[in-house]
Write an enzyme that holds these catalytic residues in place. Structure first.
Site, short mmCIF file in Angstrom:
data_model
loop_
_atom_site.label_atom_id
_atom_site.label_comp_id
_atom_site.label_asym_id
_atom_site.label_seq_id
_atom_site.Cartn_x
_atom_site.Cartn_y
_atom_site.Cartn_z
N GLU A 137 49.30 31.92 71.19
CA GLU A 137 49.62 33.37 71.14
C GLU A 137 48.95 34.17 72.42
OE1 GLU A 137 48.97 35.43 67.56
OE2 GLU A 137 49.71 37.41 68.23
N GLN A 195 45.25 28.45 66.09
CA GLN A 195 45.81 28.39 67.23
C GLN A 195 45.49 27.38 68.02
OE1 GLN A 195 46.31 32.14 69.42
NE2 GLN A 195 46.70 33.26 67.35
N ASN A 241 57.84 37.85 63.41
CA ASN A 241 56.66 37.35 62.85
C ASN A 241 56.07 38.13 61.85
OD1 ASN A 241 54.11 35.53 63.06
ND2 ASN A 241 53.27 37.96 63.41
N GLU A 242 55.62 37.43 60.78
CA GLU A 242 55.04 38.17 59.34
C GLU A 242 55.59 39.70 59.06
OE1 GLU A 242 50.96 38.01 60.01
OE2 GLU A 242 50.93 35.86 59.70
N ASN A 288 51.51 38.14 65.92
CA ASN A 288 51.60 39.70 65.87
C ASN A 288 51.76 40.08 67.34
OD1 ASN A 288 50.68 39.60 63.26
ND2 ASN A 288 48.68 40.09 63.67
N GLU A 319 51.96 28.80 60.68
CA GLU A 319 50.68 29.20 60.97
C GLU A 319 49.70 28.67 60.02
OE1 GLU A 319 49.43 33.35 61.90
OE2 GLU A 319 51.42 33.49 63.07
N TYR A 371 45.67 30.72 56.01
CA TYR A 371 44.32 30.34 56.54
C TYR A 371 43.50 30.32 55.48
CZ TYR A 371 46.56 32.21 60.89
OH TYR A 371 47.36 32.24 62.14
O1 AHR Z 1 46.74 33.54 64.36
C1 AHR Z 1 46.45 34.73 64.38
C2 AHR Z 1 47.32 35.90 63.77
O2 AHR Z 1 47.30 35.58 62.25
C3 AHR Z 1 48.90 35.79 64.31
O3 AHR Z 1 48.83 36.73 65.40
C4 AHR Z 1 49.44 36.71 63.06
O4 AHR Z 1 50.90 36.03 63.01
C5 AHR Z 1 48.53 36.15 61.88
O5 AHR Z 1 48.47 37.18 60.85
#
Ligand code: AHR
Length: 523
Positions: A28, A353, A173-174, A73, A293, A245
Site C-alpha cells: 500500500e 503488508q 476497500n473496507e 485506505n 488483509e 489483525y
Molecule cells: O494495512 C493497513 C490498513 O489497515 C489498510 O490500509 C486498511 O485497509 C486496514 O484498515
C-alpha cells in the site's frame, strides 16, 4: 509436565488443493511500504528502475505469490492516472487516508515492473470511495486492453505495449469503515460494486472480482453488511473480502496464542453468510473468500513511529513499523495453518503488508533490509505446503484462557503431495510452559505389503524438521541483530516402524513454538 497430542491423517481425507494464492501479500502507499521500502532510487542496491534489489531478493525468498496494490485506505482517495506517464509531469497530492504527501513517482506501471521482477501475481484495487465505475473501467482499459484504444495506447506510449492481464480486482476497500473515504451504507455500496463488476466484465470477462466484506468481524456491520452486499451482487463477484489483525492485548498471552481459533470462526461465519445468500438466490455458484488483509499487528516492541498530523504532510513518514517477536512468528504460523485448513473456501489471502508497514521485511533508508521474525513461518509454509491439504483430527490437551475459554494446546495442518510422496506437518504448541510430544501415525500412507529390497516395511524418511522457538518469546530481529530469531533444526524427531501399526512420526515441540516436519514415503 510433558503434554501429549496426536494428529490422525489419511491421504484420502482432503480439504482441497493447496492454493498458491494463499501466500499473497499487500503493498500500500502507506508510510514506508512503497517509498524506501520497495523503491529507493538512491539506495546502493537500486536497479535501473530504482527498485531495491535487496528487498526484491527477500520477497522472492519469502515465497510471496500475489500482491494486492495500491491500498488499503489509500485507494479510496487515489487517482490512478496521477501515477502513470512521465514522472516529471506527475502531480503531488495530499493522501488524506494517511495524512501524507503522495509524490506519485511510483504508480501502476512501476508496480507491474516490480511485480514482474518479484515474480508475483498482481491484485489491483479500484477506488470506489471518491470515484466510481467509470474510473474503474478506465484503469481496467489501461491495464488490460490490447493496444488500439485511447487508454491502452497511452499505456503503450508509456513503454508497455503488452496488456498486463491483471486477473484479480478488488472493488474498493473496507467500505463499511467510517474511516474510509467515501464509505457508504451496505445497500448503496452493494449496488455500486455490482454495477461496477458487471461493467468491468463487459471489458474483460475473465476477471476475478472481490467485493468488500465488513472491514473486520468486530464491526457492528459484520454479517448484515455481507448479506446486503451479496444480495445486491452475488452472481457478479467471485470472492468477498475479510480483514483481520491480531495482537497480544493487555498481556493476555494465553488468548493471543490461540487467535487462529478466531480466524477459523471468522472465515466460517463469512462462508455461512455467503452460503445463506446463495440459498436465497437459488444460485449454483459457491462464493470464495479473499482474506486480503491479515496479520499480527505487534504490540509496542521497539518504536513503530507515529502517524503525521496537523500541518505536517510528509512523504513516506515512518509509522506502523511493528517490530515482531518470536511469539508473533508462532502466531503467524498458526494463522497460516488456519488459512490452509480453509483452502476449500479461502481462494486468496494477502498478509498485510509486505515491507516496513506491519511487515515481514524491514528496511533502513540507505541501509540494510532484514527478515523480521514473522518472515520465517511464512517463507517455510509457502515453500513446503504442496499438493493437497488434509483434514487433521487433532487430539490434544487443552488450556484455559480469557478470550476463548478452553483452547487446544496443539494446532496443526498437513499437506500431502501424492506425486512426490511428501507429507508435511505444520504444528504449533500454544502452551506457554509445557513441552508437547506430538505423534502422527503414518500407516494410512504406507503401501500395504510393500517391502524394500532389504526386507524392511515400506516407511517414511524424515527430510527436515525445524522449529521456531525462543526461551524469550519477546525476542526480536533488528538491523543490528537481524538473525536473532531463526527457525532451527528440531532435534530428537523420529520415525519409528512397528510391524503391526506401521510408522509413527514423533516430535517434541517446545513451549510457544511453531514447527514444520517434512517426510517422504520411502517407496
Ligand atoms: O494495512 C493497513 C490498513 O489497515 C489498510 O490500509 C486498511 O485497509 C486496514 O484498515
Amino acid at each position: 509436565m510433558t503434554l501429549r497430542g496426536t494428529i490422525a491423517l489419511h491421504p484420502a481425507h482432503r480439504v482441497g488443493p493447496v492454493r498458491r494464492r494463499t501466500f499473497g501479500s499487500f503493498v500500500e502507499h502507506m508510510a514506508r511500504c512503497v517509498y524506501t521500502g520497495i523503491v529507493e532510487p538512491d539506495h546502493p542496491s537500486a536497479d535501473a528502475d530504482g527498485l531495491r534489489t535487496d528487498v526484491l531478493a527477500l520477497v522472492r525468498e519469502l515465497g510471496v505469490t500475489s500482491v494486492r496494490y495500491p491500498g488499503g485506505n489509500f485507494v479510496s482517495g487515489h487517482r490512478w492516472e496521477d501515477g502513470v506517464g512521465p514522472v516529471e509531469d506527475r502531480p503531488r497530492r495530499h493522501d488524506l487516508a494517511w495524512h501524507s504527501t503522495e509524490p506519485n513517482t511510483f504508480g501502476l506501471d512501476e508496480f507491474m515492473t516490480w511485480a514482474s521482477k518479484a515474480g508475483v501475481e498482481p491484485m489491483y484495487a479500484v477506488n470506489l470511495g471518491t470515484r466510481g465505475m467509470q474510473e474503474a473501467l478506465d484503469v481496467l482499459e489501461y491495464a488490460n486492453a490490447p493496444v488500439g484504444t485511447e487508454l491502452s495506447d497511452r499505456r503503450a506510449a508509456h513503454g508497455h505495449p503488452e496488456p498486463y492481464g491483471i486477473r484479480m480486482w478488488c472493488l474498493g476497500n473496507e467500505m463499511d469503515g467510517p474511516w474510509q473515504i467515501g464509505h457508504r451504507p451496505a445497500e448503496v455500496y452493494g449496488r455500486i460494486a455490482a454495477e461496477t463488476a458487471r461493467a468491468m466484465r463487459l471489458e474483460d470477462e475473465d476477471l476475478e472480482l472481490v467485493v468488500c466484506g465488513s472491514s473486520f468481524p468486530s464491526m457492528p456491520t459484520f454479517g448484515a453488511w455481507e448479506q446486503a452486499v451479496l444480495e445486491a451482487g452475488y452472481d457478479d463477484v467471485d470472492m468477498i473480502s475479510a480483514h483481520i489483525y491480531y495482537r497480544e492485548e493487555d498481556g493476555d498471552q494465553a488468548s493471543y496464542l490461540a487467535v487462529a481459533e478466531d480466524l477459523d470462526a471468522y472465515v466460517e461465519a463469512v462462508a455461512a453468510t455467503a452460503d445463506h445468500v446463495r440459498t436465497l438466490r437459488r444460485s449454483e455458484k459457491r462464493l470464495m473468500i479473499s482474506v486480503d488483509e491479515w496479520n499480527v499487528s505487534g504490540n509496542g516492541h521497539g518504536d513503530p513511529g507515529a502517524p503525521p498530523h496537523g500541518d505536517d504532510w510528509p512523504i513516506a513518514p515512518r509509522f506502523a513499523e511493528s517490530t515482531y517477536t518470536a511469539q508473533d512468528a508462532v502466531v503467524v504460523g498458526s494463522l497460516l495453518i488456519s488459512l490452509l485448513r480453509h483452502t476449500d473456501r479461502v481462494a486468496s489471502a494477502s498478509q498485510a503488508q509486505l515491507v516496513n508497514v506491519l511487515a515481514p521485511i524491514r528496511t533502513t533508508p540507505g541501509g540494510p533490509a532484514w527478515r523480521q521474525t514473522i518472515f520465517h513461518p511464512f517463507a517455510l509454509t509457502s515453500r513446503h505446503a504442496r499438493g493437497q491439504v488434509l483434514r487433521c483430527a487433532i487430539e490434544s490437551p487443552t488450556y484455559e484462557n480469557r478470550r476463548f475459554g478452553t483452547s487446544s494446546a496443539l494446532d496443526a495442518v498437513s499437506t500431502w503431495d501424492p506425486e512426490r510422496g511428501e507429507l508435511t506437518v505444520f504444528a504449533v504448541n500454544r502452551s506457554a510452559a509445557e513441552e508437547l510430544v506430538l505423534e502422527v501415525p503414518l500407516a494410512a500412507f504406507e503401501v500395504a505389503g510393500a517391502r524394500r529390497a532389504d526386507g524392511e516395511e515400506a516407511g517414511f524418511v524424515l527430510l527436515e524438521a525445524v522449529v521456531l522457538h525462543e526461551a524469550d518469546p519477546y525476542a526480536v530481529n533488528t538491523a543490528e541483530d537481524p538473525d536473532r530469531v531463526l527457525p532451527r533444526p528440531l532435534e530428537g524427531v523420529s520415525v519409528t516402524v512397528d510391524a503391526l501399526c506401521g510408522s509413527t512420526l514423533t516430535a517434541a515441540l517446545p513451549p510457544i513454538s511453531w514447527a514444520m516436519l517434512r517426510l517422504r514415503r520411502s517407496t
